[in-house]
Design a protein around this motif. Structure first.
Motif, PDB file in Angstrom:
ATOM      1  N   ASP A 109       0.825  -1.212   0.000  1.00 29.89           N
ATOM      2  CA  ASP A 109       0.000   0.000   0.000  1.00 29.89           C
ATOM      3  C   ASP A 109       0.857   1.259   0.000  1.00 29.89           C
ATOM      4  N   LEU A 110       1.927   1.219   0.764  1.00 31.56           N
ATOM      5  CA  LEU A 110       2.788   2.397   0.878  1.00 31.56           C
ATOM      6  C   LEU A 110       3.528   2.678  -0.426  1.00 31.56           C
ATOM      7  N   LEU A 111       4.080   1.629  -1.020  1.00 33.48           N
ATOM      8  CA  LEU A 111       4.905   1.840  -2.209  1.00 33.48           C
ATOM      9  C   LEU A 111       4.092   2.182  -3.450  1.00 33.48           C
ATOM     10  N   ILE A 112       2.862   1.679  -3.553  1.00 34.30           N
ATOM     11  CA  ILE A 112       2.076   2.012  -4.750  1.00 34.30           C
ATOM     12  C   ILE A 112       1.655   3.482  -4.739  1.00 34.30           C
ATOM     13  N   GLN A 113       1.636   4.075  -3.549  1.00 35.28           N
ATOM     14  CA  GLN A 113       1.352   5.504  -3.499  1.00 35.28           C
ATOM     15  C   GLN A 113       2.487   6.322  -4.099  1.00 35.28           C
ATOM     16  N   VAL A 114       3.688   5.743  -4.035  1.00 36.69           N
ATOM     17  CA  VAL A 114       4.875   6.434  -4.559  1.00 36.69           C
ATOM     18  C   VAL A 114       5.193   6.004  -5.978  1.00 36.69           C
ATOM     19  N   LEU A 115       5.090   4.684  -6.236  1.00 37.43           N
ATOM     20  CA  LEU A 115       5.549   4.148  -7.522  1.00 37.43           C
ATOM     21  C   LEU A 115       4.435   3.935  -8.524  1.00 37.43           C
ATOM     22  N   GLY A 116       3.196   3.747  -8.040  1.00 39.48           N
ATOM     23  CA  GLY A 116       2.096   3.421  -8.931  1.00 39.48           C
ATOM     24  C   GLY A 116       2.025   1.932  -9.218  1.00 39.48           C
ATOM     25  N   HIS A 117       1.127   1.552 -10.142  1.00 39.62           N
ATOM     26  CA  HIS A 117       0.928   0.138 -10.480  1.00 39.62           C
ATOM     27  C   HIS A 117       1.728  -0.227 -11.723  1.00 39.62           C
ATOM     28  N   GLY A 118       2.093  -1.492 -11.828  1.00 42.18           N
ATOM     29  CA  GLY A 118       2.804  -1.959 -13.013  1.00 42.18           C
ATOM     30  C   GLY A 118       3.681  -3.148 -12.699  1.00 42.18           C
ATOM     31  N   GLU A 119       4.255  -3.734 -13.738  1.00 37.98           N
ATOM     32  CA  GLU A 119       5.056  -4.935 -13.550  1.00 37.98           C
ATOM     33  C   GLU A 119       6.381  -4.629 -12.873  1.00 37.98           C
ATOM     34  N   TRP A 120       7.060  -3.559 -13.335  1.00 37.42           N
ATOM     35  CA  TRP A 120       8.349  -3.256 -12.725  1.00 37.42           C
ATOM     36  C   TRP A 120       8.162  -2.783 -11.279  1.00 37.42           C
ATOM     37  N   GLN A 121       7.031  -2.122 -11.029  1.00 40.05           N
ATOM     38  CA  GLN A 121       6.742  -1.711  -9.652  1.00 40.05           C
ATOM     39  C   GLN A 121       6.530  -2.948  -8.763  1.00 40.05           C
ATOM     40  N   ALA A 122       5.822  -3.939  -9.309  1.00 35.85           N
ATOM     41  CA  ALA A 122       5.591  -5.167  -8.545  1.00 35.85           C
ATOM     42  C   ALA A 122       6.916  -5.867  -8.229  1.00 35.85           C
ATOM     43  N   ALA A 123       7.815  -5.894  -9.237  1.00 36.23           N
ATOM     44  CA  ALA A 123       9.114  -6.529  -9.017  1.00 36.23           C
ATOM     45  C   ALA A 123       9.909  -5.801  -7.940  1.00 36.23           C
ATOM     46  N   LEU A 124       9.884  -4.466  -7.996  1.00 34.42           N
ATOM     47  CA  LEU A 124      10.628  -3.678  -7.013  1.00 34.42           C
ATOM     48  C   LEU A 124      10.035  -3.840  -5.609  1.00 34.42           C
ATOM     49  N   PRO A 162      -6.173  -4.617  -8.677  1.00 34.56           N
ATOM     50  CA  PRO A 162      -6.695  -3.256  -8.875  1.00 34.56           C
ATOM     51  C   PRO A 162      -6.731  -2.479  -7.558  1.00 34.56           C
ATOM     52  N   PRO A 163      -6.600  -1.160  -7.615  1.00 39.13           N
ATOM     53  CA  PRO A 163      -6.602  -0.352  -6.391  1.00 39.13           C
ATOM     54  C   PRO A 163      -7.915  -0.503  -5.627  1.00 39.13           C
ATOM     55  N   SER A 164      -7.812  -0.392  -4.308  1.00 43.35           N
ATOM     56  CA  SER A 164      -8.995  -0.483  -3.464  1.00 43.35           C
ATOM     57  C   SER A 164      -9.837   0.777  -3.574  1.00 43.35           C
ATOM     58  N   GLN A 165     -11.161   0.592  -3.567  1.00 39.96           N
ATOM     59  CA  GLN A 165     -12.077   1.739  -3.633  1.00 39.96           C
ATOM     60  C   GLN A 165     -12.318   2.359  -2.261  1.00 39.96           C
ATOM     61  N   ASP A 166     -11.741   1.754  -1.236  1.00 36.71           N
ATOM     62  CA  ASP A 166     -12.006   2.232   0.119  1.00 36.71           C
ATOM     63  C   ASP A 166     -10.931   3.161   0.645  1.00 36.71           C
ATOM     64  N   GLY A 167     -10.028   3.582  -0.212  1.00 36.43           N
ATOM     65  CA  GLY A 167      -9.021   4.542   0.201  1.00 36.43           C
ATOM     66  C   GLY A 167      -7.672   3.913   0.509  1.00 36.43           C
ATOM     67  N   VAL A 168      -6.704   4.787   0.817  1.00 37.08           N
ATOM     68  CA  VAL A 168      -5.343   4.366   1.105  1.00 37.08           C
ATOM     69  C   VAL A 168      -5.306   3.539   2.400  1.00 37.08           C
ATOM     70  N   PHE A 169      -4.540   2.472   2.367  1.00 35.18           N
ATOM     71  CA  PHE A 169      -4.311   1.586   3.514  1.00 35.18           C
ATOM     72  C   PHE A 169      -5.559   0.844   3.991  1.00 35.18           C
ATOM     73  N   ALA A 170      -6.638   0.844   3.172  1.00 38.57           N
ATOM     74  CA  ALA A 170      -7.832   0.082   3.566  1.00 38.57           C
ATOM     75  C   ALA A 170      -7.498  -1.407   3.639  1.00 38.57           C
ATOM     76  N   ARG A 171      -6.701  -1.890   2.688  1.00 41.70           N
ATOM     77  CA  ARG A 171      -6.340  -3.302   2.690  1.00 41.70           C
ATOM     78  C   ARG A 171      -5.418  -3.645   3.862  1.00 41.70           C
ATOM     79  N   SER A 172      -4.653  -2.673   4.294  1.00 36.04           N
ATOM     80  CA  SER A 172      -3.814  -2.897   5.474  1.00 36.04           C
ATOM     81  C   SER A 172      -4.672  -3.084   6.718  1.00 36.04           C
ATOM     82  N   PHE A 173      -5.726  -2.270   6.828  1.00 33.36           N
ATOM     83  CA  PHE A 173      -6.654  -2.441   7.959  1.00 33.36           C
ATOM     84  C   PHE A 173      -7.372  -3.789   7.875  1.00 33.36           C
TER      85      PHE A 173
END
Length: 385
Positions: A99-114, A147-158
């Motif tokens: 959740d934290l890194l996708i806010q900085v890097l966004g979605h994608g394959e290279w982002q997933a690898a990193l 896909p990104p959560s519709q419930d906001g940032v860090f919803a999946r963390s909660f």
């Protein structure tokens, strides 16, 4: 196809029902033994999903159910709190990291690898557990790829926190009976142990060194069972001391832990005895009296160990104490014979076999609750009648 090949195929075909039946029985045993944990995992996963959806208002909180499911999982020896906590933290940190890194890097394959690389490195930095590392990496990469959560940032963390808390709550409040798996494993060990002594008894009566070697091989193969019992008892002590539901079983589990120490020593002594027996039967002819007495002693010792199995399996204290007295009396009867002269043993090699049985019986007597001094007092003095 030659006649020999056809015979081989027919032989394999005839074995199919036996193999299928064996696999079926094994699968049924695994299913029944894991039934409680399956129910526990189901309740935790569905409960976490419902809490996250209805109380937190999240849409499709799949990570709540996933976190609860992987945190509990199937574990040998029941639920070990350290393992549950380890997986829970790894799972939650992985989702937070994603959740934290996708806010900085966004979605994608290279982002997933990193994200996966960073999560694995952070997991190795925090803990050396393989389960912790795997769960942290897996959950973090799922967060990035889904896909990104519709419930906001860090919803999946909660959601993950909710799932892990549900898993920990069930592991603490309603664990499975901590005595069950140690009893089952100890029973398997004792059955193998009795078979070792039975094979040794037959080897003596038939003057067959091959049977003694087979007994030695069987005795050596009991070590994984010993390790399994010890591992299961470690988990059981953890549950019994932490869970309010099973604290009343602490004394029984402590008694089992003490007994397995001496059963382990007895099994180790049986390996030494079986190896020596094979060597003696290869080189020396024992007298008829020695053969009869040694064979009978080993058979009676095997029967006494089966009584010990009943002791460990009994759940009621009075029943357990009754079996314990019976086992102790049977072992004392065997111990009282263990003097070479009384057994008609005249050769040095035969005397060595009797001397090897003596510490084995002492170990078993100690497993019934006697002290070492009390156990050795039941052995006859060497050289005396």
């Amino acid at each position: 196809m030659t006649s020999s090949e056809a015979a081989q195929y027919r032989s394999r075909f005839r074995r199919v029902p036996e193999v299928v039946g064996k696999r079926g029985r094994s699968g049924w045993a695994r299913m029944t033994s894991g039934f409680f944990q399956a129910v526990q995992m189901t309740v935790a996963a569905v409960g976490a999903y419902v809490i996250a959806e209805r109380l937190l208002g999240h849409q499709g909180p799949i990570f709540a159910a996933t976190a609860a499911l992987v945190s509990l999982g199937y574990a040998k020896g029941g639920l070990r709190y350290r393992r549950v906590l380890e997986v829970s933290i790894g799972c939650t940190l992985g989702i937070v990291m994603g959740d934290l890194l996708i806010q900085v890097l966004g979605h994608g394959e290279w982002q997933a690898a990193l994200v996966l690389l960073l999560s694995l490195l952070l997991a190795r930095f925090l803990d050396n557990g393989a389960i912790f590392t795997t769960q942290m990496g897996l959950q973090s990469v799922l967060v990035v790829l889904l896909p990104p959560s519709q419930d906001g940032v860090f919803a999946r963390s909660f959601d993950a926190v909710v799932g892990c808390l549900c898993a920990l709550l069930l592991a603490y409040v309603i664990p499975q009976d901590p005595r069950r798996e140690p009893r089952q494993d100890l029973s398997k060990l004792i059955v193998e142990f009795t078979q070792v002594l039975t094979d040794c008894s037959r080897a003596v009566s038939d003057t067959d060194s091959r049977l003694a070697w087979h007994a030695l091989v069987r005795a050596r193969q009991t070590q994984p069972l010993v390790d399994s019992v010890r591992s299961g008892l470690t988990a059981s002590r953890e549950i019994a001391h932490a869970s309010p539901l099973h604290r009343r079983h602490r004394r029984e589990i402590d008694d089992l832990s003490e007994s397995i120490r001496y059963v382990d020593l007895a099994v180790r002594n049986s390996r030494v005895f079986a190896r020596r027996l094979a060597s003696v039967l290869n080189r020396v002819s024992l007298s008829d009296d020695a053969v009869a007495s040694l064979s009978e002693t080993l058979a009676d010792l095997s029967d006494a160990i089966l009584s010990l199995d009943h002791t460990f399996s009994a759940s009621h204290p009075q029943t357990r104490e009754s079996y314990l007295r019976q086992t102790r009396n049977e072992l004392i009867s065997v111990a009282g014979r263990l003097e070479p002269g009384l057994m008609g043993v005249r050769t040095m090699e035969g005397e060595a076999l009797v001397l090897l049985i003596r510490p084995l019986v002492v170990d078993l007597l100690e497993s019934t609750g006697l002290t070492h001094e009390e156990a050795i007092r039941h052995l006859p003095t060497l050289g005396g009648r």
